[in-house]
Design an enzyme around this catalytic site. Structure first.
Site, PDB file in Angstrom:
ATOM      1  N   GLU A  32       0.825  -1.205   0.000  1.00 37.06           N
ATOM      2  CA  GLU A  32       0.000   0.000   0.000  1.00 37.06           C
ATOM      3  C   GLU A  32       0.854   1.247   0.000  1.00 37.06           C
ATOM      4  O   GLU A  32       1.909   1.298   0.638  1.00 37.06           O
ATOM      5  CB  GLU A  32      -0.858   0.037   1.261  1.00 37.06           C
TER       6      GLU A  32
ATOM      7  N   CYS B  76       3.226   8.215   1.918  1.00 38.40           N
ATOM      8  CA  CYS B  76       3.541   7.211   2.922  1.00 38.40           C
ATOM      9  C   CYS B  76       3.846   5.923   2.176  1.00 38.40           C
ATOM     10  O   CYS B  76       2.972   5.378   1.501  1.00 38.40           O
ATOM     11  CB  CYS B  76       2.346   7.039   3.863  1.00 38.40           C
TER      12      CYS B  76
ATOM     13  N   CYS C 101       4.559  -7.802   7.303  1.00 38.90           N
ATOM     14  CA  CYS C 101       5.462  -7.387   8.383  1.00 38.90           C
ATOM     15  C   CYS C 101       5.608  -8.542   9.370  1.00 38.90           C
ATOM     16  O   CYS C 101       4.644  -9.270   9.620  1.00 38.90           O
ATOM     17  CB  CYS C 101       4.898  -6.166   9.106  1.00 38.90           C
TER      18      CYS C 101
ATOM     19  N   CYS D 127       2.566  -6.703  15.700  1.00 40.30           N
ATOM     20  CA  CYS D 127       1.893  -5.835  16.677  1.00 40.30           C
ATOM     21  C   CYS D 127       0.396  -6.173  16.620  1.00 40.30           C
ATOM     22  O   CYS D 127      -0.190  -6.265  15.538  1.00 40.30           O
ATOM     23  CB  CYS D 127       2.129  -4.365  16.341  1.00 40.30           C
TER      24      CYS D 127
ATOM     25  N   CYS E 296      -2.270  -4.008  14.618  1.00 35.19           N
ATOM     26  CA  CYS E 296      -1.900  -3.531  13.280  1.00 35.19           C
ATOM     27  C   CYS E 296      -2.339  -4.531  12.215  1.00 35.19           C
ATOM     28  O   CYS E 296      -2.043  -5.728  12.306  1.00 35.19           O
ATOM     29  CB  CYS E 296      -0.392  -3.308  13.218  1.00 35.19           C
TER      30      CYS E 296
ATOM     31  N   GLY F 181       5.221  -2.710   6.819  1.00 31.97           N
ATOM     32  CA  GLY F 181       6.570  -3.230   7.050  1.00 31.97           C
ATOM     33  C   GLY F 181       7.357  -2.472   8.094  1.00 31.97           C
ATOM     34  O   GLY F 181       6.967  -1.377   8.526  1.00 31.97           O
ATOM     35  N   GLU F 182       8.456  -3.079   8.506  1.00 32.15           N
ATOM     36  CA  GLU F 182       9.350  -2.459   9.480  1.00 32.15           C
ATOM     37  C   GLU F 182      10.625  -2.024   8.746  1.00 32.15           C
ATOM     38  O   GLU F 182      11.449  -2.858   8.373  1.00 32.15           O
ATOM     39  CB  GLU F 182       9.672  -3.468  10.610  1.00 32.15           C
TER      40      GLU F 182
ATOM     41  N   SER G 130       9.640   5.583  10.331  1.00 29.05           N
ATOM     42  CA  SER G 130       8.948   5.162  11.548  1.00 29.05           C
ATOM     43  C   SER G 130       9.310   3.718  11.871  1.00 29.05           C
ATOM     44  O   SER G 130       9.165   2.837  11.032  1.00 29.05           O
ATOM     45  CB  SER G 130       7.439   5.295  11.346  1.00 29.05           C
TER      46      SER G 130
ATOM     47  N   SER H 218       7.477   4.015  17.277  1.00 25.67           N
ATOM     48  CA  SER H 218       6.112   3.627  17.670  1.00 25.67           C
ATOM     49  C   SER H 218       6.145   3.058  19.072  1.00 25.67           C
ATOM     50  O   SER H 218       6.529   1.922  19.280  1.00 25.67           O
ATOM     51  CB  SER H 218       5.568   2.593  16.682  1.00 25.67           C
ATOM     52  N   LEU H 219       5.748   3.865  20.014  1.00 24.20           N
ATOM     53  CA  LEU H 219       5.896   3.500  21.432  1.00 24.20           C
ATOM     54  C   LEU H 219       4.638   2.777  21.936  1.00 24.20           C
ATOM     55  O   LEU H 219       4.702   1.636  22.364  1.00 24.20           O
ATOM     56  CB  LEU H 219       6.131   4.787  22.224  1.00 24.20           C
ATOM     57  N   HIS H 220       3.533   3.479  21.957  1.00 27.41           N
ATOM     58  CA  HIS H 220       2.214   2.941  22.348  1.00 27.41           C
ATOM     59  C   HIS H 220       2.079   2.529  23.809  1.00 27.41           C
ATOM     60  O   HIS H 220       0.969   2.335  24.300  1.00 27.41           O
ATOM     61  CB  HIS H 220       1.775   1.776  21.455  1.00 27.41           C
TER      62      HIS H 220
ATOM     63  N   ASN I 131      -7.164   2.917  14.985  1.00 32.20           N
ATOM     64  CA  ASN I 131      -8.074   2.502  13.937  1.00 32.20           C
ATOM     65  C   ASN I 131      -8.391   1.035  14.195  1.00 32.20           C
ATOM     66  O   ASN I 131      -7.483   0.214  14.140  1.00 32.20           O
ATOM     67  CB  ASN I 131      -7.304   2.570  12.611  1.00 32.20           C
TER      68      ASN I 131
ATOM     69  N   CYS J 111      -3.352   1.479   7.842  1.00 37.78           N
ATOM     70  CA  CYS J 111      -2.399   0.876   6.932  1.00 37.78           C
ATOM     71  C   CYS J 111      -2.482  -0.633   6.989  1.00 37.78           C
ATOM     72  O   CYS J 111      -2.601  -1.219   8.044  1.00 37.78           O
ATOM     73  CB  CYS J 111      -0.999   1.313   7.280  1.00 37.78           C
TER      74      CYS J 111
HETATM   75  N1  SAH Z   1       6.783  -0.719  11.442  1.00 34.50           N
HETATM   76  C1  SAH Z   1       6.886   0.692  11.540  1.00 34.50           C
HETATM   77  C2  SAH Z   1       6.182   1.464  10.447  1.00 34.50           C
HETATM   78  C3  SAH Z   1       4.826   0.987  10.001  1.00 34.50           C
HETATM   79  S1  SAH Z   1       3.461   1.228  11.067  1.00 34.50           S
HETATM   80  C4  SAH Z   1       6.433   1.145  12.907  1.00 34.50           C
HETATM   81  O1  SAH Z   1       6.029   0.316  13.700  1.00 34.50           O
HETATM   82  O2  SAH Z   1       6.543   2.325  13.203  1.00 34.50           O
HETATM   83  C5  SAH Z   1       3.172   2.956  11.062  1.00 34.50           C
HETATM   84  C6  SAH Z   1       2.467   3.464  12.292  1.00 34.50           C
HETATM   85  O3  SAH Z   1       1.072   3.092  12.287  1.00 34.50           O
HETATM   86  C7  SAH Z   1       3.039   2.909  13.581  1.00 34.50           C
HETATM   87  O4  SAH Z   1       3.142   3.926  14.538  1.00 34.50           O
HETATM   88  C8  SAH Z   1       2.001   1.892  13.969  1.00 34.50           C
HETATM   89  O5  SAH Z   1       2.074   1.564  15.310  1.00 34.50           O
HETATM   90  C9  SAH Z   1       0.732   2.606  13.564  1.00 34.50           C
HETATM   91  N2  SAH Z   1      -0.444   1.748  13.458  1.00 34.50           N
HETATM   92  C10 SAH Z   1      -0.512   0.486  13.016  1.00 34.50           C
HETATM   93  N3  SAH Z   1      -1.760   0.012  13.092  1.00 34.50           N
HETATM   94  C11 SAH Z   1      -2.518   1.011  13.581  1.00 34.50           C
HETATM   95  C12 SAH Z   1      -3.912   1.141  13.895  1.00 34.50           C
HETATM   96  N4  SAH Z   1      -4.741   0.134  13.710  1.00 34.50           N
HETATM   97  N5  SAH Z   1      -4.332   2.321  14.392  1.00 34.50           N
HETATM   98  C13 SAH Z   1      -3.487   3.351  14.570  1.00 34.50           C
HETATM   99  N6  SAH Z   1      -2.166   3.296  14.294  1.00 34.50           N
HETATM  100  C14 SAH Z   1      -1.685   2.134  13.809  1.00 34.50           C
END
Ligand code: SAH
Length: 350
Positions: A89, A102, A109, A113, A116, A160-161, A190, A213-215, A291, A334
């Site tokens: 994408e 983007c 990936c 996570c 995701c 992807g990472e 990212s 991406s901390l969360h 999302n 994404c």
């Molecule tokens: N792997 C990398 C880049 C891809 S994800 C990373 O982890 O940063 C890009 C961003 O989208 C990351 O911050 C990820 O945590 C976030 N993301 C993934 N799924 C999501 C969702 N369902 N809602 C909101 N953010 C999301």
């Protein structure tokens, strides 16, 4: 190998007997001109035809699906690899003062996570540098065609990472910076927090922006939603970020998807503020309501909670921005388009 994997030297070798300025014209046409070889009208017709038919200069992707938001400011593409059919994408966003693409760095990936869509789908393969570059070229072309101005920013935040595909991502950034004339500072990468990758990036002469991406700001919670945290726990990630900020003198961004009842409490914002304290003004937090995705049926935090969380960070002197959830109107988070297409093709097969 496809169009944007070819080096300048290889391109010259593909045109034996032609004067040197010809390969220079083709190179410029592919990059600054954002054109396919068969569109390069500066070339003699026979050469144009020959290059257009050369498999090494074939496009890496074909458009599988395009979605455009109702307001016409977001374009979302599902692209299919011409070599093996994997889906990736790409999203193009028009803002008042800039246009951003983007890009994906892998098909699927391996980071898994939980929230995701791409993580839920698993790993297919790394994208080649040329395939990452081609997404940027396609976006730049779309911006030009739509009168969106010049494509100014690139975020490696798609599927992807990127730090798990370091060499290809770094090469693509260098190519886009050098040949598409996109400023190095206009790139943001990212990462989920691959510590050796962050350290390696800190030593590169590239001036890209780093987003992590901390969360979650404590290991137990973070490991439950971002499994790679078991391998690279928070203390190591933060040390690598502090080192990155010190070496590059650049701000580090931290992504925080707000998940209702999971990481949006007062204790969470306190922990986050404490975790970022050593970085002081060099840290910036991006908040985005989660999302919902098919296999993680937890809601994003409400607007009220997002606002409260932001205020709690502001009160503790943390720089913070609430991001809009662009793309929700064109297929959600994404990985959702690719995930959806994959599910559809599985359904078709049975
Ligand atoms: N792997 C990398 C880049 C891809 S994800 C990373 O982890 O940063 C890009 C961003 O989208 C990351 O911050 C990820 O945590 C976030 N993301 C993934 N799924 C999501 C969702 N369902 N809602 C909101 N953010 C999301």
């Amino acid at each position: 190998m496809t169009r944007y994997d070819v080096t300048k030297h290889e391109l010259a070798e593909m045109m034996p007997g032609e004067p040197a300025y010809r390969s220079e014209q083709v190179w410029r046409g592919l990059h600054l001109g954002l054109s396919a070889p068969e569109e390069l009208t500066v070339l003699p017709l026979t050469l144009r035809g020959r290059l257009g038919a050369d498999a090494r200069l074939a496009p890496g992707f074909e458009l599988e699906e395009e979605a455009e938001s109702s307001k016409g400011r977001t374009l979302r593409w599902l692209l299919r690899s011409t070599s093996d059919g994997v889906l990736v994408e790409t999203v193009v966003m028009k803002y008042r003062d800039r246009s951003t693409v983007c890009v994906s760095s892998q098909a699927g990936c391996a980071m898994a996570c939980s929230f995701c869509a791409t993580g839920q789908m698993g790993f297919r393969r790394h994208l080649r540098a040329g395939e990452i570059t081609e997404q940027v070229v396609l976006a730049a072309r779309a911006c030009r065609d739509r009168g969106w101005g010049r494509l100014s920013n690139v975020v490696v935040m798609g599927m992807g990472e990127p730090l798990a595909n370091y060499a290809n991502v770094a090469e693509a950034i260098k190519r886009c910076n050098g040949e598409l004339a996109i400023a190095a500072r206009a790139f943001t990468l990212s990462t989920v927090g691959i510590v050796p990758g962050i350290s390696r990036l800190a030593r590169e002469p590239l001036q890209v922006n780093l987003a992590v991406s901390l969360h979650a700001a404590r290991d137990e919670l973070r490991s439950s939603i971002v499994p790679i945290n078991r391998r690279y726990p928070l203390a190591q990630v933060m040390r690598a970020c502090e080192d990155y900020a010190a070496k590059t003198q650049r701000r580090v961004s931290f992504e925080w998807a707000l998940i209702a009842g999971v990481n949006d409490g007062r204790a969470d914002s306190l922990e986050l503020a404490r975790l970022l304290r050593p970085l002081a003004g060099l840290a910036h937090v991006n908040l985005i309501p989660l999302n919902p995705t098919p296999r993680y049926l937890v809601a994003g935090s409400s607007r009220r909670v997002v606002g409260r969380f932001r205020d709690e960070l502001l009160d503790r002197g943390v720089n913070v921005t609430v991001r809009d959830t662009r793309g929700q109107d064109v297929g959600g988070a994404c990985g959702q388009l690719a995930g959806g297409a994959q599910a559809a093709s599985i359904r078709r097969r049975v």
